[in-house]
Design a protein around this motif. Structure first.
Motif, PDB file in Angstrom:
ATOM      1  N   ILE A   1       0.855  -1.193   0.000  1.00  7.18           N
ATOM      2  CA  ILE A   1       0.000   0.000   0.000  1.00  7.18           C
ATOM      3  C   ILE A   1       0.887   1.236   0.000  1.00  7.18           C
ATOM      4  CG2 ILE A   1      -1.811   1.250   1.224  1.00  7.18           C
ATOM      5  CD1 ILE A   1      -2.641  -1.504   2.391  1.00  7.18           C
ATOM      6  N   GLU A   2       0.802   1.949  -1.108  1.00  7.29           N
ATOM      7  CA  GLU A   2       1.699   3.098  -1.301  1.00  7.29           C
ATOM      8  C   GLU A   2       1.456   4.156  -0.234  1.00  7.29           C
ATOM      9  OE1 GLU A   2       3.812   4.297  -5.399  1.00  7.29           O
ATOM     10  OE2 GLU A   2       1.669   4.092  -5.406  1.00  7.29           O
ATOM     11  N   GLY A   3       2.540   4.788   0.223  1.00  8.77           N
ATOM     12  CA  GLY A   3       2.416   5.890   1.178  1.00  8.77           C
ATOM     13  C   GLY A   3       2.521   5.444   2.625  1.00  8.77           C
ATOM     14  N   THR A   4       2.433   4.145   2.903  1.00  3.39           N
ATOM     15  CA  THR A   4       2.525   3.688   4.293  1.00  3.39           C
ATOM     16  C   THR A   4       3.992   3.591   4.727  1.00  3.39           C
ATOM     17  OG1 THR A   4       2.525   1.374   3.623  1.00  3.39           O
ATOM     18  CG2 THR A   4       0.382   2.340   4.156  1.00  3.39           C
TER      19      THR A   4
ATOM     20  N   ALA B   1       7.932  -1.354  -5.220  1.00  3.42           N
ATOM     21  CA  ALA B   1       6.637  -0.743  -5.561  1.00  3.42           C
ATOM     22  C   ALA B   1       6.419  -0.779  -7.071  1.00  3.42           C
ATOM     23  CB  ALA B   1       6.579   0.690  -5.042  1.00  3.42           C
ATOM     24  N   ALA B   2       7.487  -0.486  -7.826  1.00  4.92           N
ATOM     25  CA  ALA B   2       7.350  -0.504  -9.291  1.00  4.92           C
ATOM     26  C   ALA B   2       7.000  -1.912  -9.770  1.00  4.92           C
ATOM     27  CB  ALA B   2       8.640  -0.022  -9.941  1.00  4.92           C
ATOM     28  N   SER B   3       7.594  -2.925  -9.142  1.00  2.00           N
ATOM     29  CA  SER B   3       7.313  -4.300  -9.575  1.00  2.00           C
ATOM     30  C   SER B   3       5.869  -4.671  -9.272  1.00  2.00           C
ATOM     31  CB  SER B   3       8.287  -5.299  -8.926  1.00  2.00           C
ATOM     32  OG  SER B   3       7.883  -5.603  -7.608  1.00  2.00           O
ATOM     33  N   ARG B   4       5.339  -4.176  -8.149  1.00  2.00           N
ATOM     34  CA  ARG B   4       3.936  -4.481  -7.820  1.00  2.00           C
ATOM     35  C   ARG B   4       2.992  -3.701  -8.736  1.00  2.00           C
ATOM     36  NH1 ARG B   4       3.372  -8.696  -7.067  1.00  2.00           N
ATOM     37  NH2 ARG B   4       1.269  -8.431  -6.241  1.00  2.00           N
ATOM     38  N   ARG B   5       3.408  -2.484  -9.114  1.00  2.00           N
ATOM     39  CA  ARG B   5       2.597  -1.694 -10.050  1.00  2.00           C
ATOM     40  C   ARG B   5       2.554  -2.397 -11.407  1.00  2.00           C
ATOM     41  NH1 ARG B   5       5.560   2.798  -9.465  1.00  2.00           N
ATOM     42  NH2 ARG B   5       5.200   3.284  -7.288  1.00  2.00           N
ATOM     43  N   ASP B   6       3.718  -2.908 -11.841  1.00  2.00           N
ATOM     44  CA  ASP B   6       3.764  -3.625 -13.123  1.00  2.00           C
ATOM     45  C   ASP B   6       2.862  -4.852 -13.079  1.00  2.00           C
ATOM     46  OD1 ASP B   6       5.575  -1.820 -13.978  1.00  2.00           O
ATOM     47  OD2 ASP B   6       7.347  -3.134 -13.788  1.00  2.00           O
TER      48      ASP B   6
ATOM     49  N   GLY C   1      -0.986  -3.350 -12.305  1.00  2.00           N
ATOM     50  CA  GLY C   1      -1.463  -2.116 -12.928  1.00  2.00           C
ATOM     51  C   GLY C   1      -1.201  -0.932 -12.015  1.00  2.00           C
ATOM     52  N   ARG C   2      -1.551  -1.082 -10.736  1.00  2.00           N
ATOM     53  CA  ARG C   2      -1.300  -0.046  -9.738  1.00  2.00           C
ATOM     54  C   ARG C   2      -1.335  -0.717  -8.372  1.00  2.00           C
ATOM     55  NH1 ARG C   2      -6.387   1.539  -7.798  1.00  2.00           N
ATOM     56  NH2 ARG C   2      -5.695   3.616  -7.250  1.00  2.00           N
ATOM     57  N   VAL C   3      -0.900  -0.001  -7.350  1.00  3.59           N
ATOM     58  CA  VAL C   3      -1.009  -0.557  -5.991  1.00  3.59           C
ATOM     59  C   VAL C   3      -2.064   0.252  -5.238  1.00  3.59           C
ATOM     60  CG1 VAL C   3       1.309  -1.540  -5.848  1.00  3.59           C
ATOM     61  CG2 VAL C   3       0.947   0.837  -5.198  1.00  3.59           C
ATOM     62  N   PRO C   4      -2.747  -0.389  -4.271  1.00  2.00           N
ATOM     63  CA  PRO C   4      -3.844   0.310  -3.594  1.00  2.00           C
ATOM     64  C   PRO C   4      -3.356   1.403  -2.635  1.00  2.00           C
ATOM     65  CG  PRO C   4      -3.609  -1.936  -2.745  1.00  2.00           C
ATOM     66  CD  PRO C   4      -2.605  -1.783  -3.841  1.00  2.00           C
ATOM     67  N   THR C   5      -4.282   2.287  -2.290  1.00  2.00           N
ATOM     68  CA  THR C   5      -4.026   3.319  -1.291  1.00  2.00           C
ATOM     69  C   THR C   5      -4.642   2.876   0.042  1.00  2.00           C
ATOM     70  OG1 THR C   5      -6.110   4.428  -1.779  1.00  2.00           O
ATOM     71  CG2 THR C   5      -4.176   5.113  -3.068  1.00  2.00           C
ATOM     72  N   THR C   6      -4.276   3.588   1.108  1.00  2.02           N
ATOM     73  CA  THR C   6      -4.886   3.266   2.409  1.00  2.02           C
ATOM     74  C   THR C   6      -6.404   3.463   2.336  1.00  2.02           C
ATOM     75  OG1 THR C   6      -4.402   5.509   3.140  1.00  2.02           O
ATOM     76  CG2 THR C   6      -2.904   3.814   3.867  1.00  2.02           C
ATOM     77  N   ALA C   7      -6.844   4.498   1.597  1.00  2.00           N
ATOM     78  CA  ALA C   7      -8.292   4.760   1.504  1.00  2.00           C
ATOM     79  C   ALA C   7      -9.004   3.606   0.812  1.00  2.00           C
ATOM     80  CB  ALA C   7      -8.534   6.069   0.757  1.00  2.00           C
TER      81      ALA C   7
END
Ligand SMILES: NC(=O)c1ccc[n+]([C@@H]2O[C@H](COP(=O)([O-])OP(=O)(O)OC[C@H]3O[C@@H](n4cnc5c(N)ncnc54)[C@H](OP(=O)(O)O)[C@@H]3O)[C@@H](O)[C@H]2O)c1
Length: 256
Positions: A190-193, A207-212, A215-221
């Motif tokens: 979760i990006e930003g944590t 993070a880039a590998s998880r985005r690849d 597609g994207r990684v989730p946010t805390t929201a």
């Protein structure tokens, strides 16, 4: 205890920041009164209390170390006086990468991620009303521990959270007899944590590998919304796993 019109009451552990703070707010938006716990970030916890109250809910923040039985007893004493019942317990608080705590006690990951979760559920059960939900919050690496490669620095967290999930799943029969269901919500990085930042330092490119992969990684929201939506969904059966973000089958491509 004042009559509060049978309002739904939620307990979110580790609600002072990250996913827990966002979950407390998401539950308040769905009409819950919310108690949060934290270990030492009291000012942040009070900020979350204000956010819940701004949304019309009652809120309570209780500090303490959930690996200590005495602190858990104090938490439940406070909850009993504040509400007297629970409808939702979100087992969000987690740990296992704190160097100081692990130096003092090498078993700390298991203590926080398995033993403390079970101890908290034991104390919550008498307060949980029929129709209640317990949510165990976890990560894809922990959920799939034993089936996927791990980052060495995260391995103790993944192993202990996996053990915690399995131990809780072992209670689904007993909980079901009490009208309580267990849901598991697993999230990608979760990006930003703080955890994501720490892991990125230890494994640059994660993070880039998880985005690849996803597609994207989730946010805390987004993670919080998934937790609150699962709680509100009466159809999800006990034992159900909600997957938030990411491609689970790409977890083998963890950079080293
Ligand atoms: N971060 C990610 O990338 C990610 C990905 C997937 C799943 N998840 C899951 O989401 C959940 C929340 O993660 P997060 O990154 O948002 O958490 P976080 O920022 O690390 O916050 C942890 C929370 O737990 C509390 N806490 C820690 N140790 C405690 C203890 N011994 N006693 C009582 N409270 C304690 C902390 O209190 P203080 O603020 O007072 O220290 C804080 O509120 C975890 O279950 C995690 O496995 C996270």
């Amino acid at each position: 205890m004042a009559d509060r019109g049978g309002r739904r009451v939620a307990l979110v552990t580790g609600g002072s920041r990250g996913v827990g703070a966002a979950t407390a707010v998401a539950l308040a938006e769905r009409g819950h009164d919310v108690a949060i716990t934290y270990r030492n970030k009291a000012a942040r916890a009070e900020g979350v209390v204000a956010e819940v109250e701004r949304r019309g809910g009652r809120a309570l923040a209780v500090g303490g170390d959930m690996t200590l039985g005495g602190d858990l007893d104090a938490l439940f004493g406070a909850l009993n006086r504040w509400a007297g019942w629970l409808d939702v317990v979100v087992l969000n608080a987690s740990g296992g990468m704190e160097r100081d705590l692990i130096a003092a006690n090498p078993d700390y990951p298991l203590r926080i991620n398995r033993d403390a979760q079970l101890a908290l559920v034991t104390r919550a059960r008498p307060l949980l009303r029929r129709g209640g939900t317990i949510v165990f919050v976890t990560s894809h690496w922990a959920h799939l521990h034993g089936r996927v490669d791990q980052l060495p620095s995260y391995e103790p967290v993944a192993a202990s959270k996996h053990a915690g999930e399995q131990a809780l799943r072992g209670l689904t029969g007993e909980l079901g007899a009490e009208g309580i269901r267990l849901l598991v919500v697993t999230g990608d990085l979760i990006e930003g944590t703080i955890t994501a930042k720490l892991l990125e330092r230890l494994a640059p490119g994660l993070a880039a590998s998880r985005r690849d992969a996803g597609g994207r990684v989730p946010t805390t929201a987004e993670m919080a919304e998934a937790i609150a939506a699962a709680v509100a969904d009466p159809v999800l059966p006990s034992g159900h796993t909600v997957v938030v973000g990411g491609a689970l089958d790409a977890l083998l491509r963890v950079p080293r």
